[in-house]
Scaffold this motif. Structure first.
Motif, mmCIF file in Angstrom:
data_model
loop_
_atom_site.group_PDB
_atom_site.id
_atom_site.type_symbol
_atom_site.label_atom_id
_atom_site.label_comp_id
_atom_site.label_asym_id
_atom_site.label_seq_id
_atom_site.Cartn_x
_atom_site.Cartn_y
_atom_site.Cartn_z
ATOM 1 N N ALA A 1 42.779 61.934 -15.017
ATOM 2 C CA ALA A 1 42.881 63.393 -15.095
ATOM 3 C C ALA A 1 41.701 64.052 -14.403
ATOM 4 O O ALA A 1 41.848 65.067 -13.725
ATOM 5 C CB ALA A 1 42.956 63.834 -16.552
ATOM 6 N N ARG B 1 45.431 67.254 -12.820
ATOM 7 C CA ARG B 1 46.494 67.161 -13.806
ATOM 8 C C ARG B 1 47.837 66.673 -13.243
ATOM 9 O O ARG B 1 48.425 65.741 -13.754
ATOM 10 C CB ARG B 1 46.701 68.541 -14.452
ATOM 11 N N ASP C 1 54.521 70.230 -15.141
ATOM 12 C CA ASP C 1 53.671 69.039 -15.106
ATOM 13 C C ASP C 1 53.604 68.435 -13.704
ATOM 14 O O ASP C 1 52.530 68.089 -13.226
ATOM 15 C CB ASP C 1 54.205 68.001 -16.085
ATOM 16 N N VAL D 1 46.224 63.825 -21.408
ATOM 17 C CA VAL D 1 45.920 64.521 -20.153
ATOM 18 C C VAL D 1 45.761 66.019 -20.418
ATOM 19 O O VAL D 1 44.876 66.670 -19.856
ATOM 20 C CB VAL D 1 47.014 64.243 -19.099
ATOM 21 N N ASP D 2 46.603 66.546 -21.306
ATOM 22 C CA ASP D 2 46.499 67.968 -21.659
ATOM 23 C C ASP D 2 45.087 68.323 -22.118
ATOM 24 O O ASP D 2 44.536 69.353 -21.733
ATOM 25 C CB ASP D 2 47.466 68.308 -22.804
ATOM 26 N N THR E 1 42.808 68.668 -19.105
ATOM 27 C CA THR E 1 43.147 69.466 -17.923
ATOM 28 C C THR E 1 43.635 70.878 -18.201
ATOM 29 O O THR E 1 43.678 71.689 -17.276
ATOM 30 C CB THR E 1 44.256 68.754 -17.106
#
Lengths: 296, 296, 296
Positions: A172, A177, B141, B236-237, B240
């Protein structure tokens, strides 16, 4: 596979610790400031509990050597850099690996310490690196890859698990992202050109020039001042490395999801198809991972 | 534009909620784990208060569906993916949109929830997406775009306003400071090759292969384990995604700057030149935005 | 090298402050909203205490000018954009630079304030920029570079020191960990194509079109609303700029490492080889920096 050349370090630990018999890689140290580690664990360089234990020992040496500027990790197998973790090999020994010096689980520990070591680590990549193999090269500082002969990927989500060795945290930050989510969720193989385009590797080098160009970079770094390298790297570390607390939950998720009966059965099917062997499955794992999925 | 195929979900909400009549897009659900949303709001797929309301409802369905792995957003109009927000269309209804379930203003809310939903959202891009249209695809995404037929941009600064739907927060993290500032401040159109080079999209696909390749990615994701996707994405969220508090002030700035008499006049001139219509202006908005500037 | 055209600003400071005699660059202001700064400090545009003092004054003007939207920094020397800091030139004056208005050391101060100024700064790059020259362009908002004629690098680690002007903080955020570590630690020259690939610059422009294309971007920005530019940029700043506290320790490290006898000797050898002159050494500094290393 013992090391062939061992140059003593100035810290008194000499070459004894370095020149021990390693079983999953060999270590060559042509000068006090430069070391080369060549993965060689036939048939396809899987990572097992033994690899983790030996890397832990090796990283401990890297961390404490005031003469060492640069370490290169390459592979004796042109087709496989580091296949992936072999979860069926010595599962008890894997479970018993425990935590490393940082207090983190052993695999996470060795990657975290490699990233922070006051030594430039270079992955010189030829062949396939997936799962934990990809996690290893993401923990190196620089990644140079064969233009013609590179396949990288995180196939874990295709197997119903979460990558447990820091891929989300590292990718990441490295590729952003959108591209990180593609690598992790689509879970397919990335060839060299796409890996370079996404920033998964620093850059590609023509296969027949890879060794020479990495050698040129390495011999340059070997001559530089250790303190300048160490301090400069530490400033980049502060901005770019994930915090330890980010890494532990993902490994716990891997273990939980991996323990489910459906996923155990899926891994069993993949074994039957040729996992951990020098098989067509391993050569095309990104695509063929679908064959182990339950029928839907 | 009703959905043509609706597969029931296991959470009991069945296909009723999904198969309602949508007016700005159609929804197709060929399997419980895969859903396709096709924007179709003639003539150029502008976003209006109705689009926001319908997307809010749709994202609510995405969030709560334990069977759904992947949603693709494409366009029925080859020339326009999502033109931009139509600020002159139902301004009262836009003003009345209020806040969404997160407590954020409606447009910001729907983008934030789409980014965090436990579902892989894919923008399959053909044609133009500017302003809020660009903000929408930045909230997806993964972004795959037609090599020959893509134009993206944030034209807001050219109109004297600040992009209000999270562009600064998302682009800065996605493409880095220098390239984000160029996209936002120069405010011109980016064609496919430059969008790919900058990381504005994951990658380009030849126009005649775009649908097939996105379908291949989608059908792969549709077969994967929902929990593995959900948890991997969430890691990942954390690294990012912008915090909510970062998003609200920019929207307030948009509203303040948009309310100035000089900017109202500027938008009026742009309307006269063909804004919101299938016009040459809309086809070359990045360049022609200059025509609405006050004489200097 | 006085400015040739000076358009008054509306804040009453008029053109007097702008049109003073600058010695290391000239300033042209064809309109109130647009300003061009051309580095011209023969023979190779080194940065000295005088450059820092003049840039500090200039940035003070940029910060307070409500009419100015965009400033372009280019070079009168096609071979050298900004060579690097000349540490042997007026060392006492360098030591006496002290801190700037932010309380940060003068060189760090001018770069930090340039990055935060409510004005779009554009580096139009032709020729070489290394060390502090690279730090300068990294502090600009946008970087456009000649496709055929660009060489960038941070050669400091090759000289046994740490880059002291924010390179680690800025590059790590701009190009990601792996590529930042390569630029900083391998410390070699990057030509245009690699600089673009890594994101070190926004993008390349053919040398014979560079001036015209930068002019087109600039004249566009010059017509936009100042408040929209200022606020949009400030949102990107919040996400992408390093904190002040990150910058000071690296400069202290530079000074400490530079003060070591071995490094003083190394810089002395480099001077003998042609540093700070229009020499072959300066044209190939990335490669030839090795010649000043102590024998090993």
């Amino acid at each position: 596979m013992n090391a062939t050349r061992m140059n003593a370090s100035s810290n008194g630990r000499g070459s004894d610790a370095w020149s021990q018999s390693w079983t999953h890689f060999s270590v060559d140290r042509p000068s006090p400031s430069y070391c080369r580690v060549t993965f060689e664990h036939p048939p396809i360089n899987t990572i097992t509990a033994t690899t983790v234990a030996e890397l832990t020992e090796l990283v401990g040496l890297l961390e404490q050597d005031p003469d060492l500027n640069v370490v290169v990790f390459d592979s004796a197998n042109r087709d496989f850099y580091l296949a992936h973790y072999d979860v069926e090999n010595e599962p008890d020994r894997t479970a018993a690996l425990g935590v490393g010096p940082t207090g983190l689980p052993a695999w996470v520990d060795v990657l975290v310490r490699l990233s922070r070591a006051p030594v430039v680590s270079i992955a010189s990549i030829r062949g396939r690196a997936r799962g934990a193999g990809s996690e290893f090269l993401l923990a190196c500082d620089l990644r140079f890859a064969s233009r013609e002969n590179t396949l990288l990927g995180q196939f874990e989500v295709g197997m119903g698990v979460v990558p447990g060795g820091g891929s989300m945290a590292r990718l990441a930050r490295l590729v952003g992202r959108g591209r990180a989510l593609e690598i992790l969720l689509v879970a397919d193989d990335f060839d060299g050109p796409r890996a370079e385009q996404y920033g998964y590797v620093n850059r590609l080098i023509a296969d027949d020039q890879l060794d020479a160009e990495v050698e040129a970079i390495t011999s340059r770094l070997a001559r530089f001042d250790h303190e300048a390298i160490k301090r400069t790297k530490s400033y980049v570390d502060r901005v770019t490395l994930p915090g330890d607390s980010e890494l532990v939950p993902a490994l716990a998720d891997f273990r939980e999801l991996f323990g489910r009966p459906a996923q155990r059965a899926q891994w069993g099917r993949l074994e039957e198809l040729g996992l951990n062997a020098d098989s067509d499955l391993e050569r095309s794992l990104g695509r063929r991972v679908l064959e182990a999925l339950p029928d839907t």
